[in-house]
Motif scaffolding. Structure first.
Motif, PDB file in Angstrom:
ATOM      1  N   LEU A 103       0.841  -1.193   0.000  1.00 59.84           N
ATOM      2  CA  LEU A 103       0.000   0.000   0.000  1.00 59.84           C
ATOM      3  C   LEU A 103       0.878   1.246   0.000  1.00 59.84           C
ATOM      4  N   GLN A 107       0.150   4.401   4.873  1.00 58.09           N
ATOM      5  CA  GLN A 107      -0.673   3.400   5.536  1.00 58.09           C
ATOM      6  C   GLN A 107       0.118   2.613   6.575  1.00 58.09           C
ATOM      7  N   ASP A 113       1.613  -2.190  12.456  1.00 56.68           N
ATOM      8  CA  ASP A 113       1.883  -2.434  11.045  1.00 56.68           C
ATOM      9  C   ASP A 113       3.241  -3.083  10.822  1.00 56.68           C
TER      10      ASP A 113
END
Length: 127
Positions: A103, A107, A113
């Motif tokens: 992405l 993001q 993440d």
């Protein structure tokens, strides 16, 4: 297994500069991405900057224009140049890696993440 080792922390006066470096081993081929996070006592870990292999970057609003993240893909290293440092920048800074980043880089600014973490390096801004 991914291993990340940070270096370059220290203590400087307000307005000073520091450069943090992170050496990575065990990373697969692209498209991984890397980031810098920081955590001050009593506060949550926050994303400071992230970078993908294509060179795209994302920054925490409070560090835009002062911090620059860069990555040497051949050497598997990532750097964080920090200028015009403020007392609020004081924290333990962590390098992080995410194995697959498909992405847009903005993001990937949350701690959840990322899959691998360094041990952290202390940055103290004090007069």
């Amino acid at each position: 297994q991914v291993r990340l080792v940070e270096s370059g922390g220290g203590s400087v006066q307000p307005g000073g500069s520091l450069t943090l470096s992170c050496a990575a081993s065990g990373l697969p081929a692209m498209p991984y991405c890397m980031g810098w996070f920081r955590q001050a006592p009593g506060k949550e870990r926050e994303g400071v900057a992230s970078i993908k292999g294509d060179g795209s970057t994302s920054y925490l609003d409070s560090v835009k224009g002062r911090f620059t993240i860069s990555m040497d893909t051949a050497k598997r290293t990532v750097h964080l140049q920090m200028n015009s440092l403020k007392a609020d920048d004081s924290a333990t800074y962590y390098c992080a890696a995410r194995l697959v980043c498909t992405l847009d880089v903005d993001q990937y600014m949350g701690a959840t993440d990322f899959h691998a973490w360094g041990q952290g390096t202390q940055v103290t801004i004090s007069s």
